[in-house]
Design a protein around this motif. Structure first.
Motif, PDB file in Angstrom:
ATOM      1  N   VAL A  78       0.840  -1.191   0.000  1.00  0.00           N
ATOM      2  CA  VAL A  78       0.000   0.000   0.000  1.00  0.00           C
ATOM      3  C   VAL A  78       0.880   1.247   0.000  1.00  0.00           C
ATOM      4  O   VAL A  78       2.022   1.227   0.461  1.00  0.00           O
ATOM      5  N   VAL A 132      -4.543   6.900   0.560  1.00  0.00           N
ATOM      6  CA  VAL A 132      -4.099   5.509   0.600  1.00  0.00           C
ATOM      7  C   VAL A 132      -4.380   4.863  -0.749  1.00  0.00           C
ATOM      8  O   VAL A 132      -5.464   5.025  -1.324  1.00  0.00           O
ATOM      9  N   LEU A 167      -2.866   1.512  -3.743  1.00  0.00           N
ATOM     10  CA  LEU A 167      -2.291   0.187  -3.922  1.00  0.00           C
ATOM     11  C   LEU A 167      -1.013   0.268  -4.731  1.00  0.00           C
ATOM     12  O   LEU A 167      -0.819   1.178  -5.550  1.00  0.00           O
ATOM     13  N   ARG A 171       5.322  -2.585   1.810  1.00  0.00           N
ATOM     14  CA  ARG A 171       5.037  -3.697   0.917  1.00  0.00           C
ATOM     15  C   ARG A 171       5.686  -4.989   1.391  1.00  0.00           C
ATOM     16  O   ARG A 171       6.622  -4.985   2.194  1.00  0.00           O
TER      17      ARG A 171
END
Length: 212
Positions: free
Chosen positions: A37, A53, A55, A207
């Protein structure tokens, strides 16, 4: 075009799903899958905090230059941007802002490793630094001065990165990274008549990495 961008020879390097040692040069090549993220913000949006936020996911290819030094290239999808809700840090209470920018990033990263595992087969700590080129392929803005002007955002981004990774075991690592752009996402000096601040991106990444 994004399709042409992805045709770089880097794919041959990154998509090798195994490690191979070249005896002549004594270099070891490896491939890693990464996912996590991002938490981002934009300087110039009049807010504070990494509230956006997103991905991130991609592939990482490595060359072990020596026992402790590694050179890596990555192809990474990453969402960035800015967001502030009504309330704390919002300069305009009751007026939310949401900017989402999606990139394909190609970082080039150098790392130095330390802290050998108990069986002395891998290092646990890796300090990383490097540069990344990013190509913007989608941008959406809502409730902001940029809602109708995302086509004026720069398609190209250059940023530097600093990070650290920790190997839980030989295959799996967790990593933290800070990226800050060296180029503007939006330059108001080049857009006469638009009453909006220049924007500069920076973001955090957490990550998980799995090495083949």
């Amino acid at each position: 075009m994004l399709t042409n961008f992805l045709k770089f020879p880097l794919l041959l390097f990154l998509l090798s799903g195994w490690s191979v040692t070249t005896t002549a040069q004594e270099l070891t090549f490896g491939a890693t899958v990464v996912a996590g993220v991002t938490a981002a913000q934009l300087d110039g949006d009049l807010s504070a905090g990494y509230n956006k936020v997103g991905l991130t996911a991609g592939l990482r290819g490595t060359i072990e230059l020596s026992e402790r030094w590694t050179l890596a290239m990555e192809i990474i999808f990453a969402q960035r941007g800015s967001r502030y809700p009504t309330g704390i840090n919002n300069p305009n209470p009751g007026f939310p802002l949401n900017i989402t920018t999606s990139y394909i990033d190609v970082p080039v990263v150098v790392s130095i490793s330390d802290w050998l595992s108990a069986d002395e087969t891998y290092y646990r700590i890796h300090l990383r630094g490097g540069l990344a080129y990013g190509r913007l392929f989608n941008a959406v803005a809502r409730d902001s001065p940029y809602d109708a002007s995302t086509d004026l955002f720069s398609d190209n981004d250059l940023n530097f990165l600093l990070g650290v990774a920790y190997n839980i075991n030989r295959k799996i690592a967790v990593a933290f990274r800070y990226n800050r752009s060296l180029t503007l996402l939006f330059d108001n000096n080049r857009q006469a008549g638009l009453n909006a601040n220049s924007l500069l991106s920076h973001f955090l990444t957490m990550r998980v990495e799995y090495q083949f």
